[in-house]
Design a protein around this motif. Structure first.
Motif, PDB file in Angstrom:
ATOM      1  N   THR A   5      47.558  48.726  55.285  1.00  0.00           N
ATOM      2  CA  THR A   5      47.642  47.276  55.110  1.00  0.00           C
ATOM      3  C   THR A   5      47.719  46.946  53.626  1.00  0.00           C
ATOM      4  O   THR A   5      46.839  47.344  52.855  1.00  0.00           O
ATOM      5  N   GLN A   6      48.770  46.245  53.236  1.00  0.00           N
ATOM      6  CA  GLN A   6      48.926  45.854  51.840  1.00  0.00           C
ATOM      7  C   GLN A   6      48.120  44.582  51.563  1.00  0.00           C
ATOM      8  O   GLN A   6      48.117  43.648  52.373  1.00  0.00           O
ATOM      9  N   VAL A   7      47.430  44.558  50.437  1.00  0.00           N
ATOM     10  CA  VAL A   7      46.612  43.415  50.026  1.00  0.00           C
ATOM     11  C   VAL A   7      47.164  42.879  48.714  1.00  0.00           C
ATOM     12  O   VAL A   7      47.272  43.617  47.726  1.00  0.00           O
ATOM     13  N   SER A   8      47.514  41.601  48.686  1.00  0.00           N
ATOM     14  CA  SER A   8      48.041  40.997  47.468  1.00  0.00           C
ATOM     15  C   SER A   8      46.917  40.768  46.457  1.00  0.00           C
ATOM     16  O   SER A   8      45.735  40.666  46.821  1.00  0.00           O
ATOM     17  N   ALA A   9      47.279  40.667  45.193  1.00  0.00           N
ATOM     18  CA  ALA A   9      46.286  40.389  44.154  1.00  0.00           C
ATOM     19  C   ALA A   9      45.611  39.047  44.391  1.00  0.00           C
ATOM     20  O   ALA A   9      44.399  38.891  44.160  1.00  0.00           O
TER      21      ALA A   9
END
Length: 317
Positions: A5-9
Motif C-alpha cells: 500500500t502506497q502512502v502519500s507524504a
C-alpha cells in the motif's frame, strides 16, 4: 516487511499529527519480507516504523498483538510497542488499512549468525516464554498445522511450476507430520516466526525482537523448532551449522528449559515448520502482485531444509 500500500507524504503527515512525535522529515518503504506494508519514518523528534496491515493480518487480531507487545515491554524485553496517539489509541486507519506507529529499535538483523549470536537469540526466546507465563489472552495459530493441508490444496498443482513434483512431495511429508504431531506438550504464547531478520543485534547482544504478527497460542517447543529451521541454515536452506543449532538450543535451555519430551518432539516439529514456511512461500511466490515492492522468498529453500530434517532424525539428540 514489504510495501503493498502506497502512502502519500500528505496522508502520512496528517496521520502523524494525531501523535506527539514531531513533524514528518522523511519516509522510506521497506522491501524486505512479505506480510505487511512498512515504512521507516523519521520525524523531527525520533524514528519509527509505520506498519499497515494487509489481508493476511486480520484487524480483529491486532488487539492481541498489541497486548502481547505491551506485556513483554512491561517485563523489560526488547520489543517495540505501538505508540499511542493523543486519544490513547494504538490502532489507526491509513489508506484504507489498519495501521500502527511502532517505536524503532536499534540493531541489525543477521544473514549468517554465529554460535554466540544464536546462543543470545535462544536465550531471548526463552525470556519471551518466561515472560508470558501470566499473559492471559489467547489466539489460535492462523498458520498452524490445521491450516497446512488447506493451504496445500489452495496452492494445488501450480506448485509443480516451482519444481516438478513439488505438490506430491509436500503432500507425502505432510501426511507423516500429521500422523506424528505431538498433542500433549506445553502450550503458551509464542512468536512463531523468530527468523534472524526478526531479531535485531549489536554484536552478540539482542537489542530487538520484532514482527510479532504471527504470534499465537501454540506448542512452546514449536517456537524453538521454527528458530532452528531458520537460524541453522544459509538462505538457500543449505550448509547447516551444527554449532549454531546447538547454541540456539543451549541458550533456550539455559533461560527457560527444554524438557526431554520437548526435545524428543523437535524433529517432527521442525519438519512441520519446514512445511508451514514452504507452503506460505509457495503461495506468495505464485500470488504476489507484480507491482508490489516486496522481496519474494524461495520456497525451495525450505524444501532443502525439510529434506535435511527427514534425513537427520537424530539432529536434536
Amino acid at each position: 516487511m514489504a510495501v503493498y500500500t502506497q502512502v502519500s507524504a500528505e496522508a502520512l503527515a496528517a496521520f502523524l499529527s494525531r501523535y506527539d512525535v514531531g513533524d514528518l522529515v522523511s519516509a522510506k518503504g521497506i522491501a524486505e519480507g512479505v506480510e505487511n506494508s512498512n515504512y521507516l519514518v523519521d520525524t523531527t523528534r525520533d524514528r519509527f516504523i509505520l506498519t499497515l496491515y494487509e489481508k493476511r493480518v486480520a484487524a480483529g487480531d491486532l488487539p492481541f498483538f498489541m497486548a502481547l507487545l505491551d506485556h513483554l515491554a512491561g517485563k523489560g524485553l526488547p520489543v517495540p510497542p505501538a505508540v499511542k496517539d493523543r486519544d490513547d489509541r494504538e490502532i489507526q486507519q491509513l489508506e484504507g488499512r489498519p495501521a500502527c506507529l511502532i517505536r524503532f529499535l536499534p540493531g541489525v538483523s543477521l544473514s549468517q549468525p554465529t554460535p554466540a549470536q544464536a546462543l543470545a537469540a535462544g536465550c531471548a526466546l526463552g525470556g519471551v516464554h518466561a515472560a508470558v507465563a501470566d499473559f492471559e489472552p489467547t489466539r489460535a495459530n492462523s498458520m498452524g498445522i490445521a491450516q497446512w493441508r488447506p493451504l496445500l490444496e489452495r496452492c494445488g498443482r501450480d506448485m509443480d511450476a516451482i519444481r516438478t513434483g513439488l505438490f506430491d512431495r509436500v503432500a507425502a511429508a505432510l501426511d507423516a507430520v500429521e500422523r506424528d504431531w505431538p498433542r500433549d506438550l506445553p502450550v503458551g504464547a509464542i512468536h512463531a516466526d523468530l527468523f534472524p531478520d526478526n531479531v535485531l543485534m549489536l554484536g552478540d547482544e539482542v537489542t530487538g525482537l520484532i514482527d510479532f504478527y504471527f504470534a499465537c497460542t501454540d506448542i512452546r517447543a514449536y517456537d524453538v523448532a521454527v528458530m532452528h529451521t531458520s537460524w541453522t541454515f544459509n538462505a538457500r536452506g543449505l550448509n547447516p551449522s551444527a554449532g549454531v543449532g546447538a547454541a540456539l538450543l543451549d541458550g533456550y535451555d539455559r533461560s527457560f528449559g527444554l524438557s526431554a519430551a520437548e526435545r524428543a518432539a523437535l524433529p517432527v516439529l521442525a519438519r512441520g515448520a519446514c512445511i508451514r514456511f514452504l507452503l506460505s512461500r509457495a503461495w506468495d511466490w505464485l500470488n504476489t502482485p507484480a507491482d508490489a515492492l516486496v522481496m519474494r522468498k524461495d520456497p525451495l529453500a525450505y524444501l532443502a531444509r525439510l529434506d535435511w530434517y527427514v534425513a537427520n532424525e537424530r539432529a536434536f539428540a
